[in-house]
Design an enzyme around this catalytic site. Structure first.
Site, PDB file in Angstrom:
ATOM      1  N   ARG A  27       0.462  -1.070  -0.271  1.00 42.34           N
ATOM      2  CA  ARG A  27       0.245  -0.689  -0.111  1.00 42.34           C
ATOM      3  C   ARG A  27       0.785   1.720  -0.053  1.00 42.34           C
ATOM      4  NH1 ARG A  27      -2.434   2.813   4.523  1.00 42.34           N
ATOM      5  NH2 ARG A  27      -3.475   4.396   4.223  1.00 42.34           N
ATOM      6  N   ARG A  31      10.849   3.368  -1.477  1.00 50.96           N
ATOM      7  CA  ARG A  31      11.744   4.294  -1.386  1.00 50.96           C
ATOM      8  C   ARG A  31      12.717   4.143  -1.698  1.00 50.96           C
ATOM      9  NH1 ARG A  31       7.330   7.766  -0.800  1.00 50.96           N
ATOM     10  NH2 ARG A  31       9.033   8.826  -0.341  1.00 50.96           N
ATOM     11  N   ARG A 104      -8.638  -3.374  13.823  1.00 45.30           N
ATOM     12  CA  ARG A 104      -7.624  -3.150  14.371  1.00 45.30           C
ATOM     13  C   ARG A 104      -8.203  -1.646  14.402  1.00 45.30           C
ATOM     14  NH1 ARG A 104      -4.223  -6.092  17.317  1.00 45.30           N
ATOM     15  NH2 ARG A 104      -2.057  -4.476  16.590  1.00 45.30           N
ATOM     16  N   ARG A 134       4.147   6.311  15.548  1.00 50.28           N
ATOM     17  CA  ARG A 134       4.168   7.192  15.404  1.00 50.28           C
ATOM     18  C   ARG A 134       3.769   7.960  16.369  1.00 50.28           C
ATOM     19  NH1 ARG A 134       0.628   8.116   9.754  1.00 50.28           N
ATOM     20  NH2 ARG A 134      -1.411   7.684  10.588  1.00 50.28           N
ATOM     21  N   GLU A 156       0.454   7.205  18.527  1.00 51.06           N
ATOM     22  CA  GLU A 156      -0.733   6.468  18.174  1.00 51.06           C
ATOM     23  C   GLU A 156      -0.733   4.795  18.671  1.00 51.06           C
ATOM     24  OE1 GLU A 156      -2.249   6.385  14.135  1.00 51.06           O
ATOM     25  OE2 GLU A 156      -1.879   8.861  14.771  1.00 51.06           O
ATOM     26  N   TYR A 205     -10.143  -2.338   3.282  1.00 52.09           N
ATOM     27  CA  TYR A 205      -9.258  -1.543   3.855  1.00 52.09           C
ATOM     28  C   TYR A 205      -8.411  -0.527   2.566  1.00 52.09           C
ATOM     29  CZ  TYR A 205      -4.520  -0.419   5.458  1.00 52.09           C
ATOM     30  OH  TYR A 205      -3.861   0.757   6.410  1.00 52.09           O
ATOM     31  N   ASP A 207      -7.885   3.475   1.721  1.00 45.95           N
ATOM     32  CA  ASP A 207      -7.666   5.610   1.673  1.00 45.95           C
ATOM     33  C   ASP A 207      -8.765   5.887   2.062  1.00 45.95           C
ATOM     34  OD1 ASP A 207      -4.849   5.041   2.443  1.00 45.95           O
ATOM     35  OD2 ASP A 207      -4.176   5.172  -0.360  1.00 45.95           O
TER      36      ASP A 207
END
Length: 227
Positions: A27, A31, A104, A134, A156, A205, A207
């Site tokens: 997802r 990079r 979740r 994060r 989180e 799932y 965005d």
């Protein structure tokens, strides 16, 4: 963004890597450059000038829209509604007759610090074995605070939704598709007066901009076919 497979498995999903569908890992592509954008190939990346609260309030400010908060869905409403677009968990709507779909969730912890700013960027990801995935310092987002003496951080912590007041955030996409099979059983029960939308309604799932766009397309299709 830098992350490890251990971060995904242990913190985010609470499952072994082999138990997860590979598409979850893909997802957010890996990079090797220094581009800090979350989705560097998107044409547009922006925040509402006055924040999301102001944006949603203006969207709902219409004479034909009534908003009721802290109100559980009541099946009696279907006796009066011409049609319903429902974003609640589809398994809950059907009283879990085919079993419970796993989700979740995220617990949020806010911390105020007596300083102007502490982090170099808005989100910082944790790849260690600690409980948090994060932390976000809101001042690093445009138009999100100008106070020089206090800054707010939000940590989180992923968890099972049953450990977070039943708040469902992420459908669990297992490698064998067993959860999806349960969803399909619920989908076959769908009423002719209702269509489920969103992450919880469609158990997918995606965005949030994809969830919103999908809901708009579903409603526009209904209007075109029925009005």
């Amino acid at each position: 963004m830098i992350f490890s497979l251990d971060h995904i498995r242990k913190k985010m999903w609470g499952k072994e890597l082999e138990e997860l569908d590979p598409s979850i890992i893909k997802r957010v592509p890996i990079r090797d450059d220094f581009n800090e954008d979350y989705f560097p190939n998107d044409n547009y990346q922006a925040l509402p000038l006055m924040g999301y609260t102001d944006l949603i309030e203006k969207m709902l400010d219409h004479e034909n829209i009534d908003v009721k908060l802290n109100t559980k869905f009541d099946m009696v409403w279907m006796n009066y509604a011409d049609y319903c677009f429902n974003s609640m968990p589809i398994d809950e709507y059907y009283d879990f007759v085919h079993g419970e779909l796993p989700y979740r969730s995220i617990k949020f912890y806010n911390v105020n610090l007596p300083m102007s700013k502490i982090l170099p960027t808005a989100p910082v990801n944790f790849t260690h074995d600690g409980p948090y995935t994060r932390v976000t310092e809101w001042k690093n987002l445009p138009c999100h605070g100008y106070n020089d003496s206090v800054t707010t951080l939000t940590y989180e912590e992923p968890c099972d939704y049953r450990d977070n007041d039943m708040e469902r955030y992420y459908p669990v996409k297992d490698v064998n598709g067993e959860n999806r099979k349960i969803y399909e059983k619920y989908k076959e029960m769908n009423s002719h007066k209702m269509q489920f939308i969103g992450r919880c309604g469609q158990y997918v799932y995606v965005d949030m901009h994809q969830a919103v766009n999908s809901s708009i397309q579903i409603s526009e299709k209904f209007i075109k076919e029925n009005l």
